[in-house]
Motif scaffolding. Structure first.
Motif, PDB file in Angstrom:
ATOM      1  N   LYS A 256     -14.881  -4.266  -0.083  1.00 55.87           N
ATOM      2  CA  LYS A 256     -14.273  -3.292   0.261  1.00 55.87           C
ATOM      3  C   LYS A 256     -12.960  -3.627   0.189  1.00 55.87           C
ATOM      4  O   LYS A 256     -11.534  -3.377  -0.548  1.00 55.87           O
ATOM      5  CB  LYS A 256     -14.482  -2.678   1.978  1.00 55.87           C
TER       6      LYS A 256
ATOM      7  N   ALA B 292       0.788  -1.110  -0.601  1.00 54.16           N
ATOM      8  CA  ALA B 292       0.046   0.122  -0.060  1.00 54.16           C
ATOM      9  C   ALA B 292       1.046   1.214  -0.471  1.00 54.16           C
ATOM     10  O   ALA B 292       1.788   1.193   0.696  1.00 54.16           O
ATOM     11  CB  ALA B 292      -0.791  -0.404   1.445  1.00 54.16           C
TER      12      ALA B 292
ATOM     13  N   ASN C 251      -9.104  -2.028  -1.487  1.00 52.64           N
ATOM     14  CA  ASN C 251      -8.255  -1.874  -1.543  1.00 52.64           C
ATOM     15  C   ASN C 251      -7.524  -2.531  -2.040  1.00 52.64           C
ATOM     16  O   ASN C 251      -6.247  -1.561  -1.842  1.00 52.64           O
ATOM     17  CB  ASN C 251      -8.277  -1.821   0.236  1.00 52.64           C
TER      18      ASN C 251
END
Lengths: 397, 397
Positions: free
Chosen positions: B251, A12, B255
């Motif tokens: 979700k 991320a 993500n």
């Protein structure tokens, strides 16, 4: 439902958490100078917008999958100006350097294969690699010698039976290193002797401030194994256009990449029309931008090295500086700058460098600074950073 | 140097060889009506170009990786009009439906995993799958029943321990099929019972000419496993904009996709600005375009089925027809049309359908026709096709 392990391995964005600190700081009334991102502030040449605005067709059709011939020709001419002789069919237009990198990894590596990359490196190399199951074998470089390559022996020792390519940016993001002719020759030798591809990310090639620049496009004996990744994003301050390219004299490779280009149909038509004009921008534009960045680098660098304990060789290219700080955690330092420090309501936001390394534990005491602010702001930001660092060091003695 | 086996497995564009036949025909003075490609001739709404031309910033910056908030909001509102309630953070902007498909495959499948897809299918599904090591398990559908799904048992029998998703376009490219509510319910049940994702490519959703349309976005009990792929390309005749989207209420999935979006930085800024306006286009525009395509379909279909032996149910959606012809090789037939046939110097170019099948040997006697010409041209092309087919059948009795 299954979430693939390969996408779970894609990191991320690490900057997001820090940006919430910056947002909080701004809410509290602070001005934050952003030295953390590579979004140039230089004006995009008007010619880009004028060409887009001149579009007259009624229907916005797909462009050719390989890219618009006029754009390919403009890029071919650009390279010719540097004595790099690509034919038009040696060049394909991609969705930014990003897609060029992803497709190059898919074409050279199967899952489980690996690529050598000098670290610290542009962190999205890692994201693309993980997404398609490619391993990165880092070649560690260090602040003490300005992030130049280690010895040939050390690099060669990283190669195994699954190594397919060497990938690096030159000038380097995040380090600003410009590799010497001898280094480029060494890499070429290694590639030849070990039958590797060289994926040369040269998107910052116009941002060289001293010394010579050696493009992989100028090394004839590896012409068949060199892939040059390029982009208009930084060169012409047109990041939002997302126009990149792949150039290679290896026809087999290019035919494989073309299949992926056909699969995703085309790159946006209007952006290509604009990019054609960018590549026609007179060299005086690039010279002016180069001078501007060189001056900015000097402003930032000269302030930074005033602080005892900072390790940083003056980088010769790109618009980044990586500096090693006498701190335990640059992440903690950056958060402190945002949360606990200001001078007259102003602070700065560097980018912690840990995310640019593949080897765990490296870069934790380093920051990357992007000098993409105008000189007045940058001079101000540099001073705040210097005083901030001095204050932080005193507090954490 | 290594060329990966995965990229070697990506098929080359099959239409390229045929296009050289078309080019030769044109050189010989023939007019060729192209029924082989899905490039609409409908005018792109002026609002797109006006918004792009209104861009006032000096610097063309990166947009946000997730897409411009205004565009996401416009798409959210579009879905709301169909009673599909996505939140803004359920939507990401991608480089066309193409990137949306590629990223969805990477996210749901590791190398060696597989996806169920009804065949014939959009052939680039196969290219993306091969590029990232995903296998396609075809669910064969047939012209005789208008390419609707086979029984639940037959579909379920294809599922194995590595099956991760069911992917299909609805309305279908290349078939024009619009699945019934019962079929969509059946697919939902299969996905739930076998813990699969449903990747619903709904880019043709405005092109439904009779009967109801059931979006996967309206089936609440699978909301957590549905991924909707969308695009402005066909809907607003803006193929060259390359603006697509992924929408999902899952979700965790979103993500993961966001990480890939961050890695490739952003989708072109100007194209997003234009696309915002496209999504605001009044529904009267879409209704008018729908009517136009419906009339075209009728012109083409009504002519085609006059030829004895042609198997084709009237398709209810998209702008394609797949027809089974009483020929041995549709590839041979198309080459003959281009090389050996004309009426008053005019001929037509259908697309052989073999490339839309994963199962070897299927589709060799089928063609796909795209009705993307104005009605006069299309009426003419349809007549030429009919007479061409009749002549070819007589010659090859």
């Amino acid at each position: 439902m299954n979430i693939s392990s390969r996408i779970q391995a894609v990191p991320a964005s690490t900057i997001m958490e820090l940006l919430t600190y910056a947002t909080e700081a701004k809410k509290g009334g602070k001005k934050v100078y952003h030295l953390n991102i590579g979004q140039p502030d230089i004006k995009t040449p008007d010619e880009f917008f004028n060409a887009v605005k001149d579009y007259k067709d009624d229907v916005l059709e797909y462009a050719l999958s390989e890219g618009m011939p006029e754009l390919i020709e403009a890029i071919q001419k650009y390279y010719k100006g540097y004595n790099i002789n690509f034919n038009n069919d040696d060049i394909l237009i991609l969705n930014g350097g990003s897609e060029a990198l992803l497709f190059s990894m898919i074409a050279t590596c199967n899952e489980g294969d690996n690529i050598l990359i000098p670290e610290p490196f542009y962190s999205n190399y890692n994201s693309f690699a993980k997404a398609v199951g490619v391993e990165i074998k880092p070649i560690t470089t260090v602040a003490e010698n300005g992030f130049h390559f280690p010895s040939k022996e050390e690099i060669v020792s990283k190669i195994d039976s699954k190594t397919r390519a060497i990938l690096f940016s030159n000038p380097g993001n995040p380090t600003g290193v410009v590799y010497t002719k001898e280094e480029i020759q060494m890499i070429s030798d290694i590639a030849k002797e070990n039958d590797l591809w060289i994926i040369a990310d040269e998107v910052y090639r116009e941002f060289v401030y001293e010394g010579d620049y050696t493009s992989l496009g100028n090394i004839d004996e590896v012409a068949d194994r060199v892939v040059i990744i390029d982009s208009v994003s930084k060169r012409y301050s047109a990041c939002g256009a997302r126009i990149g390219s792949i150039a290679s004299k290896n026809k087999v490779f290019m035919n494989q990449i073309l299949k992926l280009c056909q699969a995703r149909l085309s790159v946006p038509t209007l952006e290509q029309i604009g990019a054609i004009e960018l590549y026609k921008t007179p060299s005086t534009y690039l010279a002016k931008v180069n001078k501007e960045y060189r001056e900015r680098r000097d402003v930032l660098y000269n302030e930074l090295i005033k602080v005892p304990g900072v390790v940083c060789k003056k980088p010769a290219g790109a618009f980044y500086i990586v500096a090693k700080l006498p701190v335990k955690s640059s992440d903690h330092f950056v958060k402190w700058l945002l949360s606990n420090f200001d001078i007259d309501g102003q602070t700065v936001m560097p980018c912690p460098a840990e995310g640019f390394y593949a080897t765990k534990g490296l870069g934790v005491d380093e920051i990357r600074l992007a000098y993409v602010l105008n000189k007045d702001d940058l001079a101000n930001a540099a001073k705040i950073l210097k005083i901030g660092l001095e204050t932080y060091l005193k507090l954490n003695k």
